[in-house]
Scaffold this motif. Structure first.
Motif, PDB file in Angstrom:
ATOM      1  N   GLY A  95      -4.323   0.479  -4.947  1.00 47.62           N
ATOM      2  CA  GLY A  95      -3.318   0.740  -4.194  1.00 47.62           C
ATOM      3  C   GLY A  95      -1.949   0.530  -4.859  1.00 47.62           C
ATOM      4  O   GLY A  95      -1.008   1.403  -4.754  1.00 47.62           O
ATOM      5  N   TYR A  96      -1.814  -0.307  -5.466  1.00 45.58           N
ATOM      6  CA  TYR A  96      -0.606  -0.670  -6.437  1.00 45.58           C
ATOM      7  C   TYR A  96      -0.531   0.276  -7.498  1.00 45.58           C
ATOM      8  O   TYR A  96       0.656   1.039  -7.609  1.00 45.58           O
ATOM      9  CB  TYR A  96      -0.609  -1.966  -7.225  1.00 45.58           C
ATOM     10  CG  TYR A  96      -0.711  -3.124  -6.391  1.00 45.58           C
ATOM     11  CD1 TYR A  96      -1.833  -3.968  -6.428  1.00 45.58           C
ATOM     12  CD2 TYR A  96       0.152  -3.277  -5.576  1.00 45.58           C
ATOM     13  CE1 TYR A  96      -1.724  -5.230  -5.746  1.00 45.58           C
ATOM     14  CE2 TYR A  96       0.370  -4.673  -4.758  1.00 45.58           C
ATOM     15  CZ  TYR A  96      -0.865  -5.518  -4.876  1.00 45.58           C
ATOM     16  OH  TYR A  96      -0.816  -6.759  -3.809  1.00 45.58           O
ATOM     17  N   ILE A  97      -1.655   0.771  -8.262  1.00 42.60           N
ATOM     18  CA  ILE A  97      -1.550   1.802  -9.236  1.00 42.60           C
ATOM     19  C   ILE A  97      -1.300   3.153  -8.751  1.00 42.60           C
ATOM     20  O   ILE A  97      -0.197   3.772  -9.489  1.00 42.60           O
ATOM     21  CB  ILE A  97      -2.941   1.996  -9.810  1.00 42.60           C
ATOM     22  CG1 ILE A  97      -3.418   0.673 -10.635  1.00 42.60           C
ATOM     23  CG2 ILE A  97      -2.982   3.109 -10.842  1.00 42.60           C
ATOM     24  CD1 ILE A  97      -4.743   0.475 -11.269  1.00 42.60           C
ATOM     25  N   SER A  99       0.632   3.814  -6.261  1.00 44.10           N
ATOM     26  CA  SER A  99       2.078   3.830  -5.596  1.00 44.10           C
ATOM     27  C   SER A  99       3.185   3.369  -6.308  1.00 44.10           C
ATOM     28  O   SER A  99       4.318   3.784  -6.067  1.00 44.10           O
ATOM     29  CB  SER A  99       2.235   2.838  -4.349  1.00 44.10           C
ATOM     30  OG  SER A  99       1.030   3.291  -3.646  1.00 44.10           O
TER      31      SER A  99
END
Lengths: 258, 247
Positions: A95-97, A99
């Motif tokens: 999710g972090y990667i 966004s």
């Protein structure tokens, strides 16, 4: 080299990786009263179980063995946790990667930091055991700090290589978990090796044994043998070089395989 | 002087259908047996998301991206942001990048609104006093009041969207990349959201917005490009490009 500057930027984003690492550990125990204390309790239960088994086999009180377990198990968790979680580093951060344009090694530092947070909880059992058995740590305990640093470098190097590999090849994670389970038995973690076992290749050439010793021995009052230190530092350096190389090559395509 | 350009950029997504394609053991077996042992599945198929694309965006640009679903708009934004590395071609960027792409990533349902806002602010690179000010300002914008001290799992989806949108638009960067985010929300909120994005755009050197809505294009952009099957088919004024897109 772009990969090196990215690693540099990641390491210095302390606010981000530390916050995520703490949340990784503490978040598991939200809405429970004892919270992360459960980590300590489960470790203590493990140690008690093995100690009672040992006592039933070998008889007699063995307070030294209790302390040996309390010192060794958290360190093994630190080492194996770093490797097993390393393969999942990017998968868990999908999710972090997708966004945020953050440097990718950040997610690896998060894993290594999380392993330390867990270790900090588990080592409490050692201090409680030392107090209960009236065995105060000796001056040698300061050597545990560089020992922990070397393990951290090893974990970072290994995870740098395993994280992209574990994203591209999904069965690597489970395979390594199985391997670490096997190594947990073969490495003298919950038993003290006799002279014959110490000399055997399974122990003498086992990098995990040496890394275990550079922290466990100082906790138990000795400095660790020079062989322990030399092996550990060498493995940390080798893992950083190889891991860095693998990361640099695979980094461009990691996002495609998430 | 912020600017950003893509030269000859190709992005191809692998499409994994069977576990065999992402198995280390299958790959190792095939390699070690020189191709003897291994199902003949021709490897992995690829979807060409961006096809030898060239794009230069200069300072002061307000660029809109339009195109049908699957044409490559989000991929283009992610490549500009540096989240995706192209297989071929180069990306040259000068200036800090802020993106409003998948808002809501990094949201921890068990933590309170404030805690989440602080975390998202950190992920956007804000620190110290700037972080505190951004969180305060965004809290006022969301109008969620006492809910901000409650766990996010108690929020409705509209409230979560407000929170994420507020934080996503609290960042300040020279190059802003925005992907169709004004979706959910009541009409009162949408008016506020549009005003907020306008302020965000005014403070940035370059703004790139991907959208399906003509209103957004007119409101934020001064030129547009149309994407189709991974290529830029048109670039020019909003009227011209929209005419081609709507045709």
């Amino acid at each position: 080299m772009a990969a090196l500057s990215e690693i540099y930027r990641a390491l210095f984003s302390v606010q981000i990786w530390w916050a995520i690492a703490v949340e990784d550990v503490v978040g598991r125990y939200r809405r429970t009263i004892l919270g992360p204390l459960w980590l300590v309790i489960s470790q203590a239960a493990w140690i008690l179980g093995i100690y009672l088994l040992h006592r039933s086999v070998f008889g007699a009180e063995q307070k030294n063995f209790l302390l040996y377990l309390a010192a060794g198990l958290p360190v093994w968790s630190l080492i194996s946790g770093g490797i097993v979680d390393g393969t999942q580093a990017f998968l868990r951060s999908k999710g972090y990667i997708e966004s945020y344009p953050l440097p990718m090694p950040l997610y690896i530092v998060r894993i290594v930091a999380g392993a330390y947070v867990t270790f900090a909880h588990l080592i409490v059992v050692y201090f409680v055991t030392a107090a209960l058995t009236m065995t105060p740590p000796s001056l040698a305990i300061i050597a545990a700090l560089p020992g922990l640093a070397i393990i951290g470098l090893f974990n970072f190097g290994v995870s740098l290589g395993l994280a992209p590999l574990g994203t591209r090849f999904r069965d690597l994670g489970p395979a390594l978990t199985s391997l670490m389970s096997l190594l947990f038995i073969l490495t003298p973690v919950f038993y003290a090796p006799n002279a014959q076992q110490l000399a055997s290749p399974m122990v003498a050439y086992n990098p995990f044994y040496h890394m275990l010793e550079i922290v466990r021995a100082p906790l138990l009052g000795t400095w660790g043998t020079s062989q322990n230190w030399v092996f550990s530092v060498s493995f940390a350096l080798i893992s950083l070089v190889i891991g860095g190389f693998i990361y640099a090559r695979m980094r461009p395509t990691v996002a495609y395989w998430l | 002087m912020p600017n950003i350009s893509l030269n000859g950029v190709t992005v191809a997504y692998p499409v994994v259908i069977s576990g065999r394609q992402q198995s280390a053991f299958a790959a190792a077996t095939k390699a070690m047996s020189f191709g003897r042992f291994g199902r003949d599945n021709h490897g992995v198929d690829y979807v060409m998301a961006l096809n030898n694309l060239d794009l230069t965006i200069k300072e002061g640009s307000r660029l809109g991206i339009v195109g049908r679903n699957g044409s490559g708009k989000s991929t283009l934004l992610k490549t500009l942001a540096g989240i995706i590395t192209p297989r071929k071609g180069a990306r040259v960027v000068n200036g800090s990048i802020g993106c409003v792409l998948n808002i809501g990533a990094g949201l921890e349902l068990e933590k309170t609104g404030y805690e989440n806002m602080r975390m998202i602010a950190r992920l956007y690179g804000l620190t110290g006093a700037t972080l505190r000010d951004a969180v305060d300002e965004a809290s006022d914008f969301t109008e969620l009041g006492p809910f901000l001290s409650m766990p996010v799992r108690t929020y409705s989806s509209g409230m979560m969207a407000r929170l994420c949108f507020a934080m996503a638009t609290a960042q300040h960067a020279e190059i802003m990349l925005i992907d169709e985010v004004i979706g959910t929300g009541d009409s009162h909120f949408i008016d506020k959201a549009v005003a907020r994005i306008k302020t965000l755009c005014a403070n940035s050197g370059i703004v790139v917005v991907a959208t399906h809505a003509r209103g957004i294009l007119d409101g934020f952009c001064d030129e547009a490009i149309m994407m189709e099957s991974g290529n830029i088919r048109a670039r020019g004024s909003i009227d011209d490009v929209w005419a081609q897109y709507a045709a």
